[in-house]
Design an enzyme around this catalytic site. Structure first.
Site, PDB file in Angstrom:
ATOM      1  N   ARG A  70       1.070  -1.815   0.106  1.00  0.00           N
ATOM      2  CA  ARG A  70      -0.171  -0.566   0.080  1.00  0.00           C
ATOM      3  C   ARG A  70       0.802   1.228  -0.017  1.00  0.00           C
ATOM      4  O   ARG A  70       0.522   1.689  -0.633  1.00  0.00           O
ATOM      5  CB  ARG A  70      -1.289   0.060   1.374  1.00  0.00           C
ATOM      6  CG  ARG A  70      -2.125  -1.036   1.119  1.00  0.00           C
ATOM      7  CD  ARG A  70      -2.629  -1.049   2.398  1.00  0.00           C
ATOM      8  NE  ARG A  70      -2.806  -2.276   3.235  1.00  0.00           N
ATOM      9  CZ  ARG A  70      -2.976  -2.064   4.665  1.00  0.00           C
ATOM     10  NH1 ARG A  70      -2.939  -1.185   5.196  1.00  0.00           N
ATOM     11  NH2 ARG A  70      -2.069  -3.373   5.623  1.00  0.00           N
ATOM     12  N   GLU A  83       2.401  -6.253  13.482  1.00  0.00           N
ATOM     13  CA  GLU A  83       1.260  -6.401  14.190  1.00  0.00           C
ATOM     14  C   GLU A  83       0.789  -7.786  14.349  1.00  0.00           C
ATOM     15  O   GLU A  83       0.602  -7.822  15.318  1.00  0.00           O
ATOM     16  CB  GLU A  83       0.138  -5.445  14.361  1.00  0.00           C
ATOM     17  CG  GLU A  83      -1.059  -5.602  14.698  1.00  0.00           C
ATOM     18  CD  GLU A  83      -2.098  -4.355  14.529  1.00  0.00           C
ATOM     19  OE1 GLU A  83      -2.085  -3.759  13.302  1.00  0.00           O
ATOM     20  OE2 GLU A  83      -3.255  -4.595  15.282  1.00  0.00           O
TER      21      GLU A  83
HETATM   22  O1  PRP Z   1       3.619  -0.714  11.467  1.00  0.00           O
HETATM   23  P1  PRP Z   1       3.035  -1.778  11.636  1.00  0.00           P
HETATM   24  O2  PRP Z   1       2.957  -2.989  12.904  1.00  0.00           O
HETATM   25  O3  PRP Z   1       4.152  -2.091  10.714  1.00  0.00           O
HETATM   26  O4  PRP Z   1       2.067  -1.974  10.002  1.00  0.00           O
HETATM   27  C1  PRP Z   1       2.230  -0.812   9.431  1.00  0.00           C
HETATM   28  C2  PRP Z   1       2.325  -1.783   8.120  1.00  0.00           C
HETATM   29  O5  PRP Z   1       1.392  -2.667   7.741  1.00  0.00           O
HETATM   30  C3  PRP Z   1       0.548  -2.929   6.238  1.00  0.00           C
HETATM   31  O6  PRP Z   1       1.927  -3.472   5.822  1.00  0.00           O
HETATM   32  P2  PRP Z   1       1.775  -5.021   5.392  1.00  0.00           P
HETATM   33  O7  PRP Z   1       2.358  -5.569   5.880  1.00  0.00           O
HETATM   34  O8  PRP Z   1       0.324  -5.511   5.449  1.00  0.00           O
HETATM   35  O9  PRP Z   1       1.292  -5.138   3.881  1.00  0.00           O
HETATM   36  P3  PRP Z   1       0.362  -5.085   2.422  1.00  0.00           P
HETATM   37  O10 PRP Z   1       0.537  -3.051   2.572  1.00  0.00           O
HETATM   38  O11 PRP Z   1       0.555  -5.449   1.591  1.00  0.00           O
HETATM   39  O12 PRP Z   1      -1.318  -5.101   3.404  1.00  0.00           O
HETATM   40  C4  PRP Z   1       0.321  -1.462   6.355  1.00  0.00           C
HETATM   41  O13 PRP Z   1       0.687  -0.997   5.052  1.00  0.00           O
HETATM   42  C5  PRP Z   1       1.422  -0.701   6.553  1.00  0.00           C
HETATM   43  O14 PRP Z   1       3.128  -1.283   5.357  1.00  0.00           O
HETATM   44  N1  ADE Z   2      -4.725  -2.560  11.205  1.00  0.00           N
HETATM   45  C1  ADE Z   2      -4.934  -2.285  10.738  1.00  0.00           C
HETATM   46  N2  ADE Z   2      -5.213  -2.071   9.120  1.00  0.00           N
HETATM   47  C2  ADE Z   2      -4.999  -1.580   8.475  1.00  0.00           C
HETATM   48  N3  ADE Z   2      -3.608  -1.633   8.397  1.00  0.00           N
HETATM   49  C3  ADE Z   2      -2.663  -2.240   8.903  1.00  0.00           C
HETATM   50  N4  ADE Z   2      -1.218  -2.990   8.738  1.00  0.00           N
HETATM   51  C4  ADE Z   2      -0.855  -3.270  10.028  1.00  0.00           C
HETATM   52  N5  ADE Z   2      -2.291  -2.595  11.268  1.00  0.00           N
HETATM   53  C5  ADE Z   2      -3.653  -2.319  10.219  1.00  0.00           C
END
Ligand code: PRP
Ligand code: ADE
Length: 171
Positions: A59, A96
């Protein structure tokens, strides 16, 4: 920012029980609000002599590319493992909901480059902190970190205390 928040959809127990997932896709579908969001994400850094924007898969690619366009600079993808074809630097980190690795092409960042880091969500801060470390390993300087939304109880900003931080929507 309340209008922006109205375009984030809450999905309970995704991708696993106990997590409230903040779904940005309704905001992505609204051109005017998406433009407003991206402009507000880069506004504090317009005078920072940014040389490139870096964004995390997946994202972060969306907002990072738009932010780079808005600033008139290039975009550097920080990718999940095994996706980049040339020589890479890498960093491991905690999420997370799990653990992960990010990679970047070694020749994507030169010493002294001034990088704005962009992602959609700041949650625990693991992804952003790891991304800053990856950029710095290659000699880049993090001018700031900017997020569409921040999940305050997870205290991700504690991981980013040494950086200039901007986030638009707070939960
Ligand atoms: O602050 P944090 O706990 O590290 O979480 C935030 C990250 O989690 C999500 O990505 P995700 O790894 O889910 O990947 P995606 O964008 O492919 O869905 C979001 O887009 C951030 O990059
Ligand atoms: N709660 C949440 N919702 C969407 N993106 C996330 N990336 C990490 N935590 C998330």
């Amino acid at each position: 920012m309340n209008t922006l928040k109205s375009k984030i959809r809450d999905i309970e127990n995704f991708p696993q029980a106990g997590v409230t997932f903040r779904d940005i896709t309704p905001l992505l579908a609204d051109h005017a609000l998406l433009q407003q969001a991206v402009q507000a994400m880069v506004d504090p850094f317009r005078d920072g002599n940014i040389t490139a924007v870096a964004g995390m898969e997946a994202r972060g690619f969306i907002f990072g590319s738009l932010a780079a366009w808005e600033l008139g600079v290039g975009f550097i993808p920080l990718r999940k493992p095994g996706k980049l074809p040339h020589q890479v630097g890498k960093v491991d980190y905690q999420l997370e909901y799990g653990s992960a690795t990010l990679e970047v092409h070694l020749d994507a960042i030169n010493a002294g480059d001034k990088i704005l880091l962009i992602d959609d969500v700041l949650a625990t801060g693991g992804t952003a902190r790891a991304s800053c470390q990856l950029v710095e390993q290659l000699g880049g300087e993090i001018v700031g970190c900017s997020f569409l939304l921040e999940i305050m109880p997870l205290n991700g900003r504690k991981q980013l205390e040494s950086y200039s931080l901007n986030s638009l929507i707070h939960y």
